[in-house]
Structure formats: C-alpha cells, structure tokens
Design an enzyme around this catalytic site. Structure first.
Site, PDB file in Angstrom:
ATOM      1  N   ASP A 128       0.894  -1.160   0.000  1.00 18.35           N
ATOM      2  CA  ASP A 128       0.000   0.000   0.000  1.00 18.35           C
ATOM      3  C   ASP A 128       0.933   1.211   0.000  1.00 18.35           C
ATOM      4  O   ASP A 128       1.574   1.486   1.012  1.00 18.35           O
ATOM      5  CB  ASP A 128      -0.888   0.013   1.244  1.00 18.35           C
ATOM      6  CG  ASP A 128      -1.931   1.111   1.171  1.00 18.35           C
ATOM      7  OD1 ASP A 128      -1.555   2.257   0.858  1.00 18.35           O
ATOM      8  OD2 ASP A 128      -3.110   0.827   1.416  1.00 18.35           O
ATOM      9  N   HIS A 129       1.013   1.901  -1.114  1.00 23.20           N
ATOM     10  CA  HIS A 129       2.064   2.930  -1.195  1.00 23.20           C
ATOM     11  C   HIS A 129       1.817   4.085  -0.225  1.00 23.20           C
ATOM     12  O   HIS A 129       2.733   4.823   0.093  1.00 23.20           O
ATOM     13  CB  HIS A 129       2.285   3.399  -2.638  1.00 23.20           C
ATOM     14  CG  HIS A 129       1.287   4.406  -3.116  1.00 23.20           C
ATOM     15  ND1 HIS A 129       0.043   4.052  -3.563  1.00 23.20           N
ATOM     16  CD2 HIS A 129       1.341   5.752  -3.227  1.00 23.20           C
ATOM     17  CE1 HIS A 129      -0.619   5.135  -3.920  1.00 23.20           C
ATOM     18  NE2 HIS A 129       0.148   6.191  -3.730  1.00 23.20           N
ATOM     19  N   HIS A 175      -5.976   2.583   0.930  1.00 28.08           N
ATOM     20  CA  HIS A 175      -5.307   3.765   1.502  1.00 28.08           C
ATOM     21  C   HIS A 175      -6.108   4.421   2.626  1.00 28.08           C
ATOM     22  O   HIS A 175      -5.570   4.728   3.688  1.00 28.08           O
ATOM     23  CB  HIS A 175      -5.049   4.816   0.419  1.00 28.08           C
ATOM     24  CG  HIS A 175      -4.414   4.271  -0.825  1.00 28.08           C
ATOM     25  ND1 HIS A 175      -3.418   3.312  -0.789  1.00 28.08           N
ATOM     26  CD2 HIS A 175      -4.608   4.556  -2.141  1.00 28.08           C
ATOM     27  CE1 HIS A 175      -3.048   3.035  -2.036  1.00 28.08           C
ATOM     28  NE2 HIS A 175      -3.751   3.768  -2.865  1.00 28.08           N
TER      29      HIS A 175
HETATM   30  C1  BG6 Z   1      -3.651   4.793  -6.349  1.00 27.41           C
HETATM   31  C2  BG6 Z   1      -4.980   4.814  -7.037  1.00 27.41           C
HETATM   32  O1  BG6 Z   1      -3.564   3.700  -5.485  1.00 27.41           O
HETATM   33  O2  BG6 Z   1      -3.467   5.979  -5.620  1.00 27.41           O
HETATM   34  C3  BG6 Z   1      -5.074   6.004  -7.957  1.00 27.41           C
HETATM   35  O3  BG6 Z   1      -5.159   3.619  -7.776  1.00 27.41           O
HETATM   36  C4  BG6 Z   1      -4.744   7.268  -7.214  1.00 27.41           C
HETATM   37  O4  BG6 Z   1      -6.350   6.096  -8.547  1.00 27.41           O
HETATM   38  C5  BG6 Z   1      -3.458   7.140  -6.424  1.00 27.41           C
HETATM   39  O5  BG6 Z   1      -4.611   8.306  -8.162  1.00 27.41           O
HETATM   40  C6  BG6 Z   1      -3.221   8.333  -5.526  1.00 27.41           C
HETATM   41  O6  BG6 Z   1      -1.957   8.236  -4.950  1.00 27.41           O
HETATM   42  P1  BG6 Z   1      -1.145   9.528  -4.490  1.00 27.41           P
HETATM   43  O7  BG6 Z   1       0.099   8.995  -3.870  1.00 27.41           O
HETATM   44  O8  BG6 Z   1      -0.899  10.336  -5.712  1.00 27.41           O
HETATM   45  O9  BG6 Z   1      -2.033  10.231  -3.512  1.00 27.41           O
END
Ligand code: BG6
Length: 495
Positions: A181-182, A244
């Site tokens: 989960d980034h 997230h």
């Molecule tokens: C991803 C989603 O996990 O997270 C995308 O699949 C989204 O739809 C993105 O744009 C948002 O990540 P961040 O780090 O730019 O807030």
C-alpha cells in the site's frame, strides 16, 4: 552493506511501472548504497529481449533519464540487470527462470534469496503464484528466503480477496507475502505513530472526551486517465477506500501497540477494522455520498466528464468521489464521527488527516471575541506539503480582548539534508523493506479481509441494481469539491 544478497525478479518487466517506478527506485537505492553488495535484478515478460536489450530499453524509456542513464552510475547499476522471456502459464518457463537464477548465483556469488515482484495485471497473480511453487522458487530454509510482492487490487470483494489469498498461499506462507500500500510508505503517514506514541502530550487527548471529529481526505486533480478498464470495475470505494483510506483511519485510530514491530502494529490495526460500525444498508445516504465527475475545468483547461473518458461506458454508474461518515465501536471512539473523503477531478490535490478537538467548555470572553474562538485542530498534512500543524488561540497584540488563530508547525522539507535524513519515495521504501523482511508497510491478510467485510455490503447495496446506483450517485463538475450533498462534510475538512 549488511543487507542480504538476493535476486529481485520483476514479472511484467516490459511494462510502464517497471520502467517508470521500479527500476528508477532500485537505481536510486543503488546510488545511495542501499542495495545489497551483490544482487541481481531479473526482468521477466512475454516479449523476447536479450539482457543487453532490456538494459537499453530501460535506459531509453524516459528522455529525461537519458543523461542520468548514460552516466557511470547507471552503467554500474545496469550491469546487474538481466532478462528472461517467459509465458506466464508455462511450467517450463519457470524452470528456465530457476536455472537462470541458480546460474547467476554461481557466477556472481549471490545468495539464493528471491524476491518476486508482480508488476502484472491482477488476473495474472494466481497464474504466477501457483507456478512458482512447483518450480521450487517459493522454497525457503533457515538461511534463505523467498518473498512475493503484490500490489492492489487485492480482490474485488471479500470472496474474491479470499480466493486470491488462497492461490497466493498455495506456494507462499503469510510471512512470505508482501501486499503493497504505497500510502504506508509516505513519510507523513509513517510519522502518525511517532507523533502519537513518541510524545506524551497528544495521547491523553486522543479520544472521545476531547476529539469532536476526525477527517481524512485524499483528493486529486487527475481524472481516470488511461485506466478506465480497471477503474470502471473498481470506482473510488475499491480504488482508494478499501486500502489507503482504511490504512490512514487505522493508524489514526488504533491503540498503542506494545512494540513498534510489524506484528504488534498489524494486531492493533486489525482491532480497528474489526470495530468499524457497519453502515446501515437501508439508510446509506445518511452516511455516504457518491459522486461522478462531469465535464468541467481544471487549471483553466476544459476537461471531459468521466462518461466521456476513453473506455468508460456512456451510462457508467461508477463513482469517482465518495464521502463517508463512519464510527468505531470501542471505548476510545464511541460517538466520534470519522469523515473519509476521496475523489478525482477535485479542485486541488490534497491529502490530510484532521483531528478536530472540542470547544472550550465555557467561554469567558465577550460575545464578539467568543465568535472568533475556534476549537483546536491538529492537521497531519500528507500533500502538498508534508507537515503537522496545531492551531490554537492567541491574543492579538494591542486591543485588550482580541483573539486570533495561531499555528505551531513542523515541516518535513526543512528537515531534509539533515544528518541521517534520506528521503526515499514509496517504491524505494517498500523494496528496501521487502529485502529486509519487515512487514510494517504492507497489508496483512486479516486486515484486507476485514476491510472488505466492511465495504462489501456497502458495495453490494450500491451496485444492487442500476436504479439504486443511479439514485445514490450525484454528478459534480470536474474541478469542484464534489457533489453539493457532501459540501458540509468538505467544510469540516477544509484547511
Ligand atoms: C492509487 C490509485 O492507489 O493511488 C489512484 O489507484 C490514485 O487512482 C493514487 O490516483 C493516488 O496516490 P497519491 O500517492 O498520488 O495520492
């Protein structure tokens, strides 16, 4: 470096993610001396390529990387890159891969530690996961490990998440599986637990006695881009909430773990997921606003609505925005609303957690001054800036009874360059942690399932029939803060 020497195998190596994110992340870790002394990176994909062609393909992928990739640093890094063509469902391919890996170990003195990174469409997860075992590639022993890394989506609902998990577990035990989960790898997100539990002053206030509500927002300006194929089936609840948003919620709400270790932290998060109060299916609209962006303007530029995006059905009922009010059934949070908001094509990209404290029990100031009296608020900002601010009231110098809102803050940017401070991006962080074998920044399966258990009935209700779906879905022009029905919640989360 004391990191274990290993081979990192990337499936889907000719794809965008590999060239844009994974290889640059690995190259940057290498440049910082944060990869093991000996390592192999083996790209696997359907296309035929030699090792040299693979290196060239990566070097040439992005024009602005050319300068960097012609450098000596890149050359030294690229010498560790290899390629193996494979067809994903052929046992022979995996035997050949095993041979290549063994051969590299012999020639280059690497240890038989293996990381398998699945940078492929989710439909291929089960195919790859079930092939690795029979080829002996998921074996580990006391001295050597084998790990598999997957990215969301972890299924489409509870049942499919469980089915996916079974196929992963066919070859790998839970401890070998790393579900990315980034958001967990973001600096400010990791800092939530430090702020809460390395300081004595916040925790006593972090509960229903002092907190009025909690808000979590992750909004973006981007639309669906080229991902309609995936997004049409997912929508914002699966794309952002299942993963997230739930992680941000758990980190904000969980009890203190006994140790800052992956198992203990996962245990506490799991308790939060278990304590989520189910939304009343019959009265969803009390607690949920869904939206879909229509045509509008972003940064002065006209953009199409979601239904006009390539690959999207002209009558699509997929939500691109959701605002949800939810509760946590435990002693700490009883009665405290948590507002979760996420959407695409919003006016700004912003992501933050708001802890709104209660008002003073009694105001002793005159009427006018009291009107300006704002309750304290702690904001953990994740984007655009990485910072923490605490708002409080202060006296305006001069006139006797005049208050204004003052701010105490901590900003990450100012700390960069300090000794010991290295800013790794999310992919760098997760790759490194996977080599180390630390699960802190990854999902554990029980959490995945509980998160789906909470969302699946909501999704089932929303998707039960086109009439219900259409009734729940409001349109908002691109570049505006979501449907009007959610504006009062948005105001609670405004900066
Ligand atoms: C991803 C989603 O996990 O997270 C995308 O699949 C989204 O739809 C993105 O744009 C948002 O990540 P961040 O780090 O730019 O807030």
């Amino acid at each position: 470096s004391e990191l274990p020497s290993c081979s990192i195998v990337i499936f889907g190596a000719s794809g965008d993610l590999t060239a844009r994110k994974l290889i640059p992340a690995l190259a940057n870790l290498f440049a910082h001396g944060c990869l093991p002394e000996r390592f192999n990176i083996v790209g696997c994909g359907r296309s035929a390529m030699s090792h040299e062609e693979f290196r060239r393909h990566l070097a040439e992928f992005e024009p602005d990387r050319q300068a960097e990739t012609s450098s000596e640093g890149w050359q030294r890094f690229a010498a560790n890159l290899f390629y193996q063509q494979l067809s994903y469902d052929s046992p022979d391919s995996y035997r050949q891969l095993a041979e290549l890996l063994n051969q590299l170990d012999r020639q280059r003195g690497t240890a038989p530690n293996r990381m398998f990174y699945l940078s492929v469409p989710p439909a291929l997860y089960p195919v790859i996961a079930t092939q690795l075992g029979p080829a002996g590639l998921s074996n580990q022993d006391a001295a050597h490990w084998s790990r598999i890394v997957v990215e969301k989506p972890f299924g489409h609902d509870l049942a499919s998440a469980q089915a996916l998990d079974q196929t992963l577990h066919a070859g790998f035990s839970e401890e070998q599986i790393f579900r990315i989960d980034h958001y967990l790898a973001k600096e400010t997100v990791q800092n939530i637990l430090m702020l809460r539990f390395a300081n004595a002053i916040f925790e006593p206030l972090w509960n229903r006695n002092y907190v009025d509500y909690v808000g979590i927002i992750s909004a973006e300006k981007l639309g669906v881009e080229h991902r309609a194929g995936f997004y049409e089936q997912a929508g914002v609840l699966r794309d952002m909430f299942q993963n997230h948003m739930m992680q941000l919620l758990a980190l904000t709400a969980m009890e203190p773990p006994s140790r800052f270790k992956d198992i203990q932290v996962h245990d506490e998060k799991t308790k939060i997921f278990r304590a989520l109060k189910p939304l009343n299916r019959g009265r969803l609209s009390d607690n949920l606003v869904l939206g879909q962006y229509g045509p509008g303007t972003i940064d002065g530029r006209e953009v199409p609505g979601y239904r006009q995006e390539p690959g999207v059905a002209p009558d699509s009922l997929t939500p691109t925005f959701a605002a949800m009010k939810l509760g946590i059934d435990n002693w700490r949070w009883r009665g405290v609303p948590f507002y979760l908001v996420s959407g695409k094509r919003m006016p700004a990209k912003e992501s933050r957690i708001v802890i709104q404290f209660k008002e003073v029990p009694h105001s002793m100031f005159n009427h006018e001054t009291a009107a300006n009296l704002l309750a304290n608020r702690l904001v953990l900002e994740i984007y655009p800036e990485e910072k923490i601010t605490l708002n409080f009231q202060a006296k305006t110098p001069g006139s006797k009874e005049c208050l204004h809102r003052a701010e105490m803050g901590f900003n990450y940017e100012r700390r960069q360059g300090e000794r010991g401070a290295v800013n790794f991006d999310a992919y760098e962080m997760v790759l490194l942690d996977c080599i180390i074998g630390d699960h802190m920044l990854f999902w554990r399966q029980d959490g995945v399932e509980l998160s789906w258990s909470f969302l699946t009935p909501i999704l089932a209700e929303c998707e039960s029939c086109p009439e219900t779906a259409a009734k729940l879905l409001q349109t908002y022009p691109a570049g505006t803060p979501g449907p009007a029905e959610a504006h009062h919640w948005m105001q609670l989360l405004a900066n």
